[in-house]
Design a protein around this motif. Structure first.
Motif, PDB file in Angstrom:
ATOM      1  N   GLU A 184       0.809  -1.209   0.000  1.00  0.00           N
ATOM      2  CA  GLU A 184       0.000   0.000   0.000  1.00  0.00           C
ATOM      3  C   GLU A 184       0.850   1.270   0.000  1.00  0.00           C
ATOM      4  O   GLU A 184       0.363   2.349  -0.283  1.00  0.00           O
ATOM      5  N   GLY A 185       2.134   1.145   0.328  1.00  0.00           N
ATOM      6  CA  GLY A 185       3.043   2.277   0.286  1.00  0.00           C
ATOM      7  C   GLY A 185       2.575   3.418   1.151  1.00  0.00           C
ATOM      8  O   GLY A 185       2.212   3.245   2.303  1.00  0.00           O
ATOM      9  N   VAL A 186       2.565   4.614   0.586  1.00  0.00           N
ATOM     10  CA  VAL A 186       2.203   5.785   1.360  1.00  0.00           C
ATOM     11  C   VAL A 186       0.721   5.780   1.738  1.00  0.00           C
ATOM     12  O   VAL A 186       0.315   6.368   2.723  1.00  0.00           O
ATOM     13  N   ALA A 187      -0.107   5.108   0.910  1.00  0.00           N
ATOM     14  CA  ALA A 187      -1.545   5.113   1.163  1.00  0.00           C
ATOM     15  C   ALA A 187      -1.931   4.062   2.199  1.00  0.00           C
ATOM     16  O   ALA A 187      -2.702   3.146   1.935  1.00  0.00           O
ATOM     17  N   THR A 188      -1.367   4.178   3.397  1.00  0.00           N
ATOM     18  CA  THR A 188      -1.757   3.289   4.481  1.00  0.00           C
ATOM     19  C   THR A 188      -3.190   3.613   4.879  1.00  0.00           C
ATOM     20  O   THR A 188      -3.712   4.675   4.552  1.00  0.00           O
ATOM     21  N   PRO A 189      -3.867   2.682   5.586  1.00  0.00           N
ATOM     22  CA  PRO A 189      -5.244   2.970   6.005  1.00  0.00           C
ATOM     23  C   PRO A 189      -5.389   4.284   6.755  1.00  0.00           C
ATOM     24  O   PRO A 189      -6.368   5.013   6.542  1.00  0.00           O
ATOM     25  N   ALA A 190      -4.435   4.601   7.630  1.00  0.00           N
ATOM     26  CA  ALA A 190      -4.525   5.843   8.398  1.00  0.00           C
ATOM     27  C   ALA A 190      -4.455   7.059   7.484  1.00  0.00           C
ATOM     28  O   ALA A 190      -5.232   8.016   7.628  1.00  0.00           O
ATOM     29  N   ILE A 191      -3.534   7.045   6.522  1.00  0.00           N
ATOM     30  CA  ILE A 191      -3.382   8.186   5.626  1.00  0.00           C
ATOM     31  C   ILE A 191      -4.589   8.311   4.699  1.00  0.00           C
ATOM     32  O   ILE A 191      -5.095   9.405   4.457  1.00  0.00           O
ATOM     33  N   SER A 192      -5.062   7.186   4.184  1.00  0.00           N
ATOM     34  CA  SER A 192      -6.231   7.221   3.301  1.00  0.00           C
ATOM     35  C   SER A 192      -7.445   7.795   4.018  1.00  0.00           C
ATOM     36  O   SER A 192      -8.181   8.636   3.474  1.00  0.00           O
ATOM     37  N   ARG A 193      -7.665   7.349   5.262  1.00  0.00           N
ATOM     38  CA  ARG A 193      -8.802   7.855   6.026  1.00  0.00           C
ATOM     39  C   ARG A 193      -8.615   9.339   6.356  1.00  0.00           C
ATOM     40  O   ARG A 193      -9.569  10.116   6.342  1.00  0.00           O
ATOM     41  N   LEU A 194      -7.382   9.725   6.652  1.00  0.00           N
ATOM     42  CA  LEU A 194      -7.109  11.133   6.948  1.00  0.00           C
ATOM     43  C   LEU A 194      -7.422  12.009   5.750  1.00  0.00           C
ATOM     44  O   LEU A 194      -8.053  13.068   5.889  1.00  0.00           O
ATOM     45  N   VAL A 195      -6.980  11.589   4.568  1.00  0.00           N
ATOM     46  CA  VAL A 195      -7.233  12.376   3.361  1.00  0.00           C
ATOM     47  C   VAL A 195      -8.734  12.543   3.149  1.00  0.00           C
ATOM     48  O   VAL A 195      -9.209  13.635   2.804  1.00  0.00           O
ATOM     49  N   SER A 196      -9.503  11.490   3.370  1.00  0.00           N
ATOM     50  CA  SER A 196     -10.957  11.560   3.214  1.00  0.00           C
ATOM     51  C   SER A 196     -11.570  12.532   4.224  1.00  0.00           C
ATOM     52  O   SER A 196     -12.459  13.328   3.886  1.00  0.00           O
ATOM     53  N   ALA A 197     -11.100  12.462   5.471  1.00  0.00           N
ATOM     54  CA  ALA A 197     -11.639  13.342   6.518  1.00  0.00           C
ATOM     55  C   ALA A 197     -11.285  14.797   6.239  1.00  0.00           C
ATOM     56  O   ALA A 197     -12.136  15.692   6.369  1.00  0.00           O
ATOM     57  N   VAL A 198     -10.042  15.061   5.857  1.00  0.00           N
ATOM     58  CA  VAL A 198      -9.622  16.427   5.567  1.00  0.00           C
ATOM     59  C   VAL A 198     -10.383  16.979   4.368  1.00  0.00           C
ATOM     60  O   VAL A 198     -10.834  18.136   4.374  1.00  0.00           O
ATOM     61  N   THR A 199     -10.557  16.156   3.333  1.00  0.00           N
ATOM     62  CA  THR A 199     -11.312  16.587   2.157  1.00  0.00           C
ATOM     63  C   THR A 199     -12.739  16.967   2.526  1.00  0.00           C
ATOM     64  O   THR A 199     -13.283  17.976   2.041  1.00  0.00           O
ATOM     65  N   ALA A 200     -13.351  16.182   3.417  1.00  0.00           N
ATOM     66  CA  ALA A 200     -14.713  16.487   3.854  1.00  0.00           C
ATOM     67  C   ALA A 200     -14.765  17.823   4.592  1.00  0.00           C
ATOM     68  O   ALA A 200     -15.695  18.613   4.391  1.00  0.00           O
ATOM     69  N   LEU A 201     -13.786  18.091   5.438  1.00  0.00           N
ATOM     70  CA  LEU A 201     -13.765  19.348   6.174  1.00  0.00           C
ATOM     71  C   LEU A 201     -13.492  20.519   5.254  1.00  0.00           C
ATOM     72  O   LEU A 201     -14.069  21.607   5.418  1.00  0.00           O
ATOM     73  N   GLN A 202     -12.608  20.320   4.275  1.00  0.00           N
ATOM     74  CA  GLN A 202     -12.323  21.384   3.323  1.00  0.00           C
ATOM     75  C   GLN A 202     -13.547  21.715   2.466  1.00  0.00           C
ATOM     76  O   GLN A 202     -13.726  22.858   2.043  1.00  0.00           O
ATOM     77  N   SER A 203     -14.373  20.703   2.218  1.00  0.00           N
ATOM     78  CA  SER A 203     -15.549  20.884   1.376  1.00  0.00           C
ATOM     79  C   SER A 203     -16.763  21.369   2.150  1.00  0.00           C
ATOM     80  O   SER A 203     -17.780  21.726   1.551  1.00  0.00           O
ATOM     81  N   SER A 204     -16.666  21.363   3.480  1.00  0.00           N
ATOM     82  CA  SER A 204     -17.792  21.755   4.307  1.00  0.00           C
ATOM     83  C   SER A 204     -18.056  23.251   4.167  1.00  0.00           C
ATOM     84  O   SER A 204     -17.138  24.059   4.260  1.00  0.00           O
ATOM     85  N   PRO A 205     -19.316  23.648   3.944  1.00  0.00           N
ATOM     86  CA  PRO A 205     -19.617  25.081   3.826  1.00  0.00           C
ATOM     87  C   PRO A 205     -19.373  25.791   5.142  1.00  0.00           C
ATOM     88  O   PRO A 205     -19.655  25.268   6.212  1.00  0.00           O
ATOM     89  N   SER A 206     -18.823  27.006   5.064  1.00  0.00           N
ATOM     90  CA  SER A 206     -18.534  27.775   6.284  1.00  0.00           C
ATOM     91  C   SER A 206     -19.351  29.049   6.311  1.00  0.00           C
ATOM     92  O   SER A 206     -19.957  29.423   5.321  1.00  0.00           O
TER      93      SER A 206
END
Length: 206
Positions: A184-206
Motif C-alpha cells: 500500500e506504500g504511502v496510502a496506508t489505512p490511516a493516511i487514506s482515512r485522513l485524506v478523506s476526513a480532511v477533504t470532507a472538512l475542506q468541502s464543508s460550507p462555512s
C-alpha cells in the motif's frame, strides 16, 4: 556573556517560544469558525459507517482547551478499524506539539511529513510509525482550509495577522489505524482515512 554569533539563533528561539503566549494572552477577539466539527465530519467516509467513541469531553478540554471536537470509529467490511479525531482550538501549540501524547497509548518512534495528493490540492501529512511498525497514525493541521507542514514557522509568520485581526482556530485531524500491507506504500489505512476526513472538512460550507 553571550557570544555575538549565538545572539541571532537565541533570539529566534525566544521568539518561537513567546509567540503562542503573546497571541493567546493578549489577543481578545476570536474568530468563530462554523459549522461545528461534529456536524462537519461525515458519519460515513468512503462508504464506511462510523460510531462515536467513548472519549470524554473533559479530556479534550484538558488536553486541547477545546469544546469543538468529534471522534468517530470506522470499521470497514474487512474489519479494519480506524479512529478519526478532529479538534478545533485557539491554543495552536496544544494541537501541533506532539498531539499523539494526548490521544494515543501507542509509543510512536518515527515521524515524518509527507506530501499527499488531495481533492483540493497537495496535503501536508504528519506520519507517525510505532516501533514494531504495526500501527500508523497520521494527522493534519488545518488553517483556513489549508494544511501546515511546519507549524512552528507557521505560527511565527502568522503572529502579526492574529494580533491585528484576532485569533483564528487551528484544526487537528488525527487518525490512528493498523499499518496495512507494504504494497500500500504511502496510502496506508490511516493516511487514506485522513485524506478523506480532511477533504470532507475542506468541502464543508462555512
Amino acid at each position: 556573556m553571550l557570544s555575538a554569533r549565538y545572539a541571532t539563533p537565541v533570539l529566534v528561539l525566544l521568539a518561537l517560544a513567546l509567540v503562542p503566549t503573546v497571541v493567546n494572552s493578549y489577543v481578545g477577539r476570536k474568530i468563530v469558525e462554523s459549522p461545528a466539527l461534529r456536524d462537519a465530519l461525515p458519519e460515513v467516509l468512503d462508504g464506511t459507517a462510523s460510531m462515536p467513541t467513548d472519549r470524554r469531553a473533559t479530556t479534550i478540554k484538558k488536553e486541547f482547551d477545546s469544546e469543538d471536537w468529534v471522534e468517530r470509529e470506522f470499521v470497514d467490511a474487512r474489519g479494519s478499524r480506524s479512529v478519526v479525531l478532529a479538534v478545533r482550538s485557539y491554543d495552536m501549540k496544544r494541537l501541533y506539539h506532539h498531539p499523539e501524547l494526548a490521544v494515543s497509548e501507542t509509543d510512536y518512534e518515527r515521524e515524518s511529513v509527507e506530501r499527499v495528493d488531495g481533492k483540493h490540492g497537495p496535503l501536508d501529512v504528519h506520519v507517525l510509525r510505532s516501533g514494531g511498525g504495526s500501527t500508523v497514525a497520521a494527522y493534519a493541521l488545518l488553517f483556513k482550509g489549508r494544511t501546515i507542514g511546519n507549524p512552528y514557522l507557521f505560527q511565527l509568520t502568522k503572529a502579526p495577522e492574529l494580533l491585528l485581526l484576532g485569533q483564528r482556530p487551528l484544526t487537528l485531524v488525527f487518525v490512528e489505524a493498523p499499518a496495512g500491507s507494504r504494497s500500500e506504500g504511502v496510502a496506508t489505512p490511516a493516511i487514506s482515512r485522513l485524506v478523506s476526513a480532511v477533504t470532507a472538512l475542506q468541502s464543508s460550507p462555512s
